[in-house]
Motif scaffolding. Structure first.
Motif, PDB file in Angstrom:
ATOM      1  N   UNK A  27       7.176   3.639  13.460  1.00  0.00           N
ATOM      2  CA  UNK A  27       7.097   5.001  13.993  1.00  0.00           C
ATOM      3  C   UNK A  27       8.433   5.733  13.950  1.00  0.00           C
ATOM      4  N   UNK A  28       9.513   4.991  13.762  1.00  0.00           N
ATOM      5  CA  UNK A  28      10.807   5.661  13.750  1.00  0.00           C
ATOM      6  C   UNK A  28      11.058   6.414  12.440  1.00  0.00           C
ATOM      7  N   UNK A  29      10.275   6.105  11.419  1.00  0.00           N
ATOM      8  CA  UNK A  29      10.588   6.678  10.102  1.00  0.00           C
ATOM      9  C   UNK A  29      10.295   8.175  10.038  1.00  0.00           C
ATOM     10  N   UNK A  30       9.250   8.600  10.775  1.00  0.00           N
ATOM     11  CA  UNK A  30       8.930  10.024  10.842  1.00  0.00           C
ATOM     12  C   UNK A  30       8.834  10.660   9.455  1.00  0.00           C
ATOM     13  N   UNK A  31       8.143   9.957   8.554  1.00  0.00           N
ATOM     14  CA  UNK A  31       8.092  10.410   7.174  1.00  0.00           C
ATOM     15  C   UNK A  31       6.819  11.192   6.870  1.00  0.00           C
ATOM     16  N   UNK A  32       6.000  11.465   7.898  1.00  0.00           N
ATOM     17  CA  UNK A  32       4.716  12.119   7.645  1.00  0.00           C
ATOM     18  C   UNK A  32       4.902  13.492   7.007  1.00  0.00           C
ATOM     19  N   UNK A  70       1.881   7.262  15.335  1.00  0.00           N
ATOM     20  CA  UNK A  70       1.180   5.984  15.133  1.00  0.00           C
ATOM     21  C   UNK A  70       1.044   5.621  13.655  1.00  0.00           C
ATOM     22  N   UNK A  71       0.814   6.623  12.818  1.00  0.00           N
ATOM     23  CA  UNK A  71       0.730   6.390  11.368  1.00  0.00           C
ATOM     24  C   UNK A  71       1.691   7.385  10.709  1.00  0.00           C
ATOM     25  N   UNK A  72       2.988   7.126  10.896  1.00  0.00           N
ATOM     26  CA  UNK A  72       3.983   8.145  10.544  1.00  0.00           C
ATOM     27  C   UNK A  72       4.231   8.278   9.047  1.00  0.00           C
ATOM     28  N   UNK A  73       3.835   7.281   8.274  1.00  0.00           N
ATOM     29  CA  UNK A  73       4.114   7.353   6.838  1.00  0.00           C
ATOM     30  C   UNK A  73       3.036   8.064   6.042  1.00  0.00           C
ATOM     31  N   UNK A  74       2.019   8.570   6.704  1.00  0.00           N
ATOM     32  CA  UNK A  74       0.874   9.142   5.988  1.00  0.00           C
ATOM     33  C   UNK A  74       1.124  10.575   5.544  1.00  0.00           C
ATOM     34  N   UNK A  75       0.271  11.006   4.593  1.00  0.00           N
ATOM     35  CA  UNK A  75       0.178  12.425   4.272  1.00  0.00           C
ATOM     36  C   UNK A  75      -1.105  12.935   4.938  1.00  0.00           C
ATOM     37  N   UNK A  76      -0.982  13.986   5.756  1.00  0.00           N
ATOM     38  CA  UNK A  76      -2.114  14.510   6.503  1.00  0.00           C
ATOM     39  C   UNK A  76      -2.609  15.817   5.898  1.00  0.00           C
ATOM     40  N   UNK A  82       0.856  -1.200   0.000  1.00  0.00           N
ATOM     41  CA  UNK A  82       0.000   0.000   0.000  1.00  0.00           C
ATOM     42  C   UNK A  82       0.883   1.238   0.000  1.00  0.00           C
ATOM     43  N   UNK A  83       0.548   2.196  -0.877  1.00  0.00           N
ATOM     44  CA  UNK A  83       1.288   3.452  -0.890  1.00  0.00           C
ATOM     45  C   UNK A  83       0.904   4.272   0.335  1.00  0.00           C
ATOM     46  N   UNK A  84       1.592   5.397   0.536  1.00  0.00           N
ATOM     47  CA  UNK A  84       1.313   6.225   1.709  1.00  0.00           C
ATOM     48  C   UNK A  84      -0.154   6.607   1.758  1.00  0.00           C
ATOM     49  N   UNK A  85      -0.823   6.350   2.878  1.00  0.00           N
ATOM     50  CA  UNK A  85      -2.224   6.772   2.975  1.00  0.00           C
ATOM     51  C   UNK A  85      -2.341   8.289   3.127  1.00  0.00           C
ATOM     52  N   UNK A  86      -3.479   8.794   2.698  1.00  0.00           N
ATOM     53  CA  UNK A  86      -3.801  10.207   2.915  1.00  0.00           C
ATOM     54  C   UNK A  86      -4.907  10.261   3.960  1.00  0.00           C
TER      55      UNK A  86
END
Lengths: 267, 267
Positions: free
Chosen positions: A227-232, A25-31, A1-5
């Motif tokens: 959670x360590x990726x902090x890519x949000x 908790x969902x660090x890879x998302x785009x908010x 799954x690609x980064x969720x929005x």
């Protein structure tokens, strides 16, 4: 799954406490955060008006590509969740059910105290959700806490005095096992609520709607990056002053907000 | 002259302090009070929106037969007085000019301190009116005072603490001869403001916009019956909850409000 929005909606800034809880908790998302600041407070408006405003905002967030919507606003959750769910085709998470379920998991069928704004207390949305799960709830309106938080007086002697007065009044009529923070402004006061409860002899656990809601959202994205990726990444929209949003928003998010876009949703 | 009809408008309840000050000065009048409570606060809205709302309310009061309109709302006075005056054919009195003139009469060209909401301070309406008369003004935003008054904490230790903090901050930068209460909620705090100023070593006189505005209105009705007659009658309209208006309205008017009629001015 690609980064969720993930679309996050509130009438104001308070919902940023939910966004803050979501980031680890969902660090890879785009908010995408939308604060309908031009039309706040929702609390004093009719159910029909609130539903219309909330649906407009939810549709905007869906059109921007959101895979899930978080209604990080107690009033909109209490009064318009069915209308929002009917208006969009993505999952919608409100702020009330998660915190009530979290309380019931920790203390099934216990007595709980809900701190909230006057409008939320008058809706009795928490009371109804608690009773549906067998929790006995006392609701306490705390109208000064939002202005105190917005003044930035998070750990201030005046805020301590006010909180002590509200909690003393509430504890005179109930002995809760859990205190639910039923307003998205209140997570900033969670440490002070806990300290004050202990001073007043209560061992009640403090349950934060931002944390509980974020945990609920996390269950929708089990394959999210750790959670360590902090890519949000995130973008913010406000329907009123962009400057006020940046200033207050940074307080709520506890992270600087570089760019806020103005959005006109009509009057 | 038959009994005059005086229309009083505010976005909320605060303007009732002006009505309270009017009752003994123009006691033979019939008063029509309109609180646009469904659309408050005006402070966070655009000038165009505020002018539209205020003009709608002013026209309603004129159609009900008002001989004079009192705009008992600082935001509407600051941002929409010319539009209101253009929209109706009766005299219109705002809340800002009277209190500034009263200050200048007592202390010409002096240094003054204006306490007001954040929105009023940001408009700099008081600063401009003061400078036009040669007064040197410092404006101090006091965002917690309205919620404290609405909580009913008029002479409460917390309100004393908050007022002391605001006044200490303000007096660190100015030495006013007069303190102007630039919000229609603040007359209820006038005694506490005066006490706190003395405790902080200031001899500044407190000038209340409700009293100053009422005195200005009185000049339009020189043949009014004497103040002992107490023959005033009044009717109240609110665009939001009638129950909340009755409860809070009685606090501001310091007189019970038996009947409030609901009015729908649209959204």
């Amino acid at each position: 799954m690609s980064s969720p929005i993930i679309g996050v909606f509130d009438s104001g800034f308070g919902g940023l406490t939910v966004l803050r809880a979501l980031l680890p908790l969902v660090p890879g998302a785009h908010y995408i955060y939308l604060g309908d600041t031009a039309r706040l407070p929702y609390g004093s408006k009719s159910q029909t008006t609130i539903a219309r405003y909330a649906v407009e905002s939810a549709r905007f967030l869906e059109e921007r590509g959101s895979d899930l919507l978080v209604i990080a606003c107690n009033t909109a959750t209490a009064l318009a969740l069915p209308e929002i769910r009917a208006a969009v085709s993505v999952p919608v998470v409100g702020v009330i059910e998660p915190v009530v379920r979290a309380a019931n998991l920790q203390h099934p069928s216990a007595e709980v105290l809900v701190l909230a704004t006057t409008a939320t207390v008058q809706s009795h949305a928490y009371l109804q959700h608690c009773e549906a799960l067998g929790l006995r709830a006392t609701e306490k309106a705390c109208p000064l806490l939002v202005p105190l938080v917005e003044e930035g007086w998070i750990d201030h002697p005046v805020t301590r005095d006010v909180l002590r007065i509200y909690l003393e009044e509430a504890l005179a009529t109930c002995s809760p096992k859990a205190v639910l923070l039923g307003c998205t402004h209140y997570p900033l006061l969670a440490p002070l609520v806990e300290t004050t409860l202990r001073e007043l002899g209560s061992q009640a656990v403090v349950i934060d709607s931002a944390q509980a809601t974020a945990a609920e959202v996390e269950t929708h994205f089990p394959t999210s990056t750790p959670s360590s990726s902090d890519a949000a990444t995130f973008e913010c929209f406000a329907t009123d002053s962009v400057e006020k949003f940046q200033r207050l928003g940074s307080l709520f998010l506890q992270h600087s907000i570089d760019q806020v876009q103005h959005l006109d949703l009509g009057g």
